[in-house]
Design an enzyme around this catalytic site. Structure first.
Site: not given
Ligand code: SAM
Ligand code: DTB
Ligand code: SF4
Length: 333
Positions: A56, A264, A60, A63, A100
């Site tokens: 990616c 959550r 971030c 990550c 998901c």
């Protein structure tokens, strides 16, 4: 003032005052709100699958999948539809009601890959499950296409408050995230939006994240609160671990300020004791990620979760559609 009726005018001082309450007072208030809206012993379970991992371009700091992390997970192309459907079926058999799919993209490209994602969504829906996706930034047209394929939820997190956010991510602006959320809402999708704690932020930053979420109108239907999973090679690999009671306080603040949302208990659960998880449920968390893996990191073990549910007298919630906030407001007035 009925605490079960959503408000969208929360101030930072108000949320800070909540988070500074004596722990027992905070949990008592959270339980009162929780019980006014939800069955407190019902927990919704979603399973995750990374359908396109690594490589990616975003930076971030937390990550595993960023190219900026030299020890990051190897880049793997988009999975085939049948493999995804088989994983969703296994998740359904294990008790998950929502599946998901996540892709380590800055944004989906328009073309064959996106068309395959739409087919994955249609096939997940054919299994009778709710479908959720997290694919990075979306424009209006992509959000609309996902809705037309039957997607129920789109996950896109704010991650932190605007000030601390700048120290974690430089390749995507806070406003970019808000713009994606606007497109998602305009397409008629439900929003799953939360953040991460334990990145070295202060309590005021955590309260600031809650304020951002709680000022959205309507509130996100699903609010994931992740505890940082420290990943080797990332800028946060050696972050000072956050006191788990501070995590519980963040959950309680989310519950009180967003009474009708499913809060959550998300990443980081496998490193928490059963007692810490029980406190999260007491603070108003009523959904979890379920299954051995999150996207790339480990999650709590399914057999262990079943034993924990039995010890706490918890049940899995049915995968029913969450009524819209507007309808609920009307039912109360
Ligand atoms: N690439 C997409 C995006 O960022 O929009 C979707 C996937 S991303 C992994 C989804 C969310 O997972 C992030 O926004 C972050 O809140 C959470 N997350 C990622 N890595 C994490 C970690 N190491 N610990 C805790 N939460 C994490
Ligand atoms: C969310 O808020 N947490 C999930 C889900 N949305 C996509 C992802 C957690 C990722 C944890 C790190 C990993 O598995 O790489
Ligand atoms: Fe990419 Fe999402 Fe990881 Fe950021 S959190 S680096 S956008 S996969």
């Amino acid at each position: 003032m009925n605490a079960a009726v959503p408000r969208h005018d929360w101030s930072l001082d108000e949320v800070m005052a909540l988070m500074e309450l004596p722990f027992n007072d905070l949990l008592f208030r959270a339980q009162q709100v929780h019980r006014a809206v939800f069955d407190p012993n019902e927990i919704q379970r979603s399973s995750l699958l990374s359908v396109k991992s690594g490589g990616c371009p975003e930076d971030c700091k937390y990550c595993a999948q960023s190219v900026h992390n030299e020890q990051g997970v190897p880049s793997r192309g988009l999975m085939g539809v049948e493999e995804v459907v088989a994983a969703a079926r296994r998740a359904r058999e294990a008790g998950a009601t929502r599946f998901c799919i996540g892709a380590a993209w800055r944004a989906p490209t328009k073309g064959r890959a996106f068309a395959r994602v739409l087919e994955m969504i249609r096939r997940i829906k054919d299994l009778g499950m709710e479908a959720c996706a997290t694919l990075g930034m979306l424009d209006a047209e992509q959000a609309e296409a996902l809705r037309a394929a039957g997607l129920d939820y789109y996950n896109h997190n704010l991650d932190s408050d605007p000030e601390f956010y700048r120290t974690i991510i430089s390749t995507r602006r806070y406003q970019d995230r808000l713009d994606t959320l606007k497109h998602v809402r305009a397409a008629g999708l439900r929003i799953c939006c939360g953040g991460i704690v334990g990145m070295g932020e202060s309590r005021r930053h955590r309260a600031g994240l809650i304020v951002q979420l709680a000022r959205m109108a309507p509130h996100p239907e699903s609010v994931p609160i992740n505890m940082l999973v420290p990943i080797a090679g990332t800028g946060l690999a050696d972050a000072e671990p956050l006191d788990v009671l501070e995590f519980v306080r963040t959950i309680a603040a989310a519950r009180i300020t967003m009474p009708r949302s499913r809060v959550r208990l998300s990443a980081g659960r496998h490193a928490m004791s059963d007692e810490a998880q029980a406190l999260c449920f007491l603070a108003g968390a009523n959904s979890i990620f379920y299954g051995e893996k999150l996207l790339t990191a480990d999650n709590a073990d399914v057999a262990h979760d079943e034993a924990l549910f039995a010890r706490l007298g918890l049940r899995g919630a049915e995968g029913k559609a969450i009524p819209s906030e507007r309808r609920l407001d009307c039912a109360l007035c």
